[in-house]
Design an enzyme around this catalytic site. Structure first.
Site, mmCIF file in Angstrom:
data_model
loop_
_atom_site.group_PDB
_atom_site.id
_atom_site.type_symbol
_atom_site.label_atom_id
_atom_site.label_comp_id
_atom_site.label_asym_id
_atom_site.label_seq_id
_atom_site.Cartn_x
_atom_site.Cartn_y
_atom_site.Cartn_z
ATOM 1 N N ASP A 48 0.841 -1.203 0.000
ATOM 2 C CA ASP A 48 0.000 0.000 0.000
ATOM 3 C C ASP A 48 0.878 1.256 0.000
ATOM 4 O O ASP A 48 0.368 2.376 -0.047
ATOM 5 C CB ASP A 48 -1.011 -0.012 1.153
ATOM 6 C CG ASP A 48 -0.356 -0.098 2.512
ATOM 7 O OD1 ASP A 48 0.887 -0.111 2.579
ATOM 8 O OD2 ASP A 48 -1.102 -0.149 3.519
ATOM 9 N N SER A 49 2.194 1.044 -0.031
ATOM 10 C CA SER A 49 3.114 2.171 -0.278
ATOM 11 C C SER A 49 2.808 2.783 -1.646
ATOM 12 O O SER A 49 3.296 3.871 -1.958
ATOM 13 C CB SER A 49 4.572 1.703 -0.217
ATOM 14 O OG SER A 49 4.761 0.551 -1.016
ATOM 15 N N ASP A 87 -0.866 -6.241 -0.188
ATOM 16 C CA ASP A 87 -1.254 -5.630 1.091
ATOM 17 C C ASP A 87 -2.761 -5.535 1.246
ATOM 18 O O ASP A 87 -3.466 -5.095 0.319
ATOM 19 C CB ASP A 87 -0.687 -4.201 1.171
ATOM 20 C CG ASP A 87 0.572 -4.121 2.004
ATOM 21 O OD1 ASP A 87 0.848 -5.055 2.780
ATOM 22 O OD2 ASP A 87 1.280 -3.114 1.877
ATOM 23 N N LYS A 116 -0.885 -9.423 3.194
ATOM 24 C CA LYS A 116 -0.115 -8.889 4.328
ATOM 25 C C LYS A 116 -0.976 -7.904 5.111
ATOM 26 O O LYS A 116 -1.701 -7.104 4.514
ATOM 27 C CB LYS A 116 1.161 -8.204 3.821
ATOM 28 C CG LYS A 116 1.985 -7.564 4.949
ATOM 29 C CD LYS A 116 3.374 -7.203 4.517
ATOM 30 C CE LYS A 116 3.496 -5.892 3.784
ATOM 31 N NZ LYS A 116 3.033 -4.712 4.535
ATOM 32 N N GLU A 118 -1.008 -5.349 8.851
ATOM 33 C CA GLU A 118 -0.183 -4.723 9.880
ATOM 34 C C GLU A 118 -0.804 -4.901 11.263
ATOM 35 O O GLU A 118 -2.025 -4.910 11.396
ATOM 36 C CB GLU A 118 -0.023 -3.222 9.567
ATOM 37 C CG GLU A 118 0.695 -2.982 8.256
ATOM 38 C CD GLU A 118 0.850 -1.502 7.893
ATOM 39 O OE1 GLU A 118 0.574 -0.630 8.743
ATOM 40 O OE2 GLU A 118 1.248 -1.232 6.748
ATOM 41 N N GLU A 185 9.535 -3.847 10.376
ATOM 42 C CA GLU A 185 9.918 -2.556 9.777
ATOM 43 C C GLU A 185 10.467 -1.601 10.825
ATOM 44 O O GLU A 185 9.829 -1.362 11.864
ATOM 45 C CB GLU A 185 8.685 -1.930 9.074
ATOM 46 C CG GLU A 185 9.015 -0.576 8.452
ATOM 47 C CD GLU A 185 7.985 -0.092 7.430
ATOM 48 O OE1 GLU A 185 7.043 -0.851 7.105
ATOM 49 O OE2 GLU A 185 8.142 1.047 6.967
#
Ligand code: KIV
Length: 298
Positions: A48-49, A87, A116, A118, A185
């Site tokens: 999602d960057s 993501d 993925k 978070e 991260e």
């Protein structure tokens, strides 16, 4: 003609056990997907960057499931060998049902082989819900950019002993819940080492020091063209591989080679901060796969 074997979860585990470092990069489009795959990148993330490097935003929070599906669809058909992770964007896994729907879209429409998300132990029930239904999950600890509005900054995480202990615990809980991969991260190298040692699943770091099983970076960062780099906000762990490279493919190959040899990340690209954890050196965990398989049968 040489046949190319696509990478899967079992292969990532084998690489970890064999001590072969996993080279990973983000990717959002077909052209770069072809080049990354050809250059030997093992794991490709439609992160999602993309909200920052594709859309030029300041955070990842506006990114939607539709957008990740769109970019995954651009990337997936180009990959012969690399393993594709996508993501789950902000709030798309806020409930079990939403997590399952979004994962279904990323895998069935987008062609991702793993999703993925978070967060720490608070995401364990989501990880388990997906894992027992056959969705491979990558957990993401340390700096969690989706939660920037709660965290308030993009700083190194796990510096204080309590936070570091909590992260070690989170890693165990998420692996027990059925996560197949873990991203760490922006944490001290020593914490990256300790988590990697206890983790039963491969650990990929981004600013987590040299001891993780692999490394991931944002493609545009290593090519020195991302908005972060251009605006002079380059994170410490980012290395410019275009410097002296004859082509983009050569730059990506140089990154892969340095990850594989362990040359990247060096101290200059890591956070070598002191860590004084109270708990004794934890024992390595066994793979939780049997547990997850048993739950799946119920
Ligand atoms: O969105 C992303 O690109 C990521 C990586 C930086 C790990 O989550």
């Amino acid at each position: 003609m040489e046949t190319v074997k696509p990478i899967n979860v079992a292969e990532l585990r084998r690489m970890r056990v064999a001590g072969e470092k996993i080279a990973s990069l983000t990717c959002y489009d077909a052209s770069f997907a072809l080049v990354e795959d050809r250059a030997g990148v093992d794991v490709i993330l439609v992160g999602d960057s993309l909200g920052m490097v594709m859309q030029g935003g300041n955070t990842t929070t506006p990114v939607t499931v539709d957008q990740v599906v769109y970019h995954s669809k651009c990337v997936a058909p180009q990959l012969k060998r690399a393993f594709l992770v996508a993501d789950l964007p902000f709030l798309s896994y806020a409930t079990l049902e939403r997590a399952l729907d979004a994962s279904q879209r990323l895998m069935q429409e987008g062609g991702a082989k793993m999703v993925k998300l978070e967060g720490g132990r608070e995401q364990a029930s989501i990880v388990e819900y997906l894992a027992v239904r056959g969705v491979p999950v990558c957990a993401h600890l340390g700096l969690q950019p989706q939660f920037v509005h709660k965290m308030g900054n993009f700083k190194v995480q796990g510096r204080e002993d309590a936070a570091a202990e909590a992260m070690l615990h989170d890693a165990k809980v998420l692996a027990e819940a059925g996560a197949d991969l873990l991203v760490l991260e922006c944490i001290p190298s020593e914490l990256g080492r300790r988590i990697t040692e206890i983790s039963p699943v491969p650990v990929i770091g981004i600013g987590a020091g040299p001891s993780t099983d692999g490394q991931i970076l944002v493609l545009q960062d290593i090519l020195d063209i991302s908005p972060l780099v251009t605006l002079g906000r380059k994170p410490r762990f980012v290395k410019n591989y275009m410097d002296g490279a004859a082509s983009i493919e050569a730059a990506i190959r140089a990154y892969v080679a340095e990850v594989k040899s362990g040359a990247y990340p060096d101290a200059e690209h890591s956070f070598d901060l002191p860590l004084t954890l109270q708990s004794p050196e934890p024992k390595a965990m066994k793979l939780p796969t049997a547990k997850v398989a048993a739950r799946r049968k119920k």
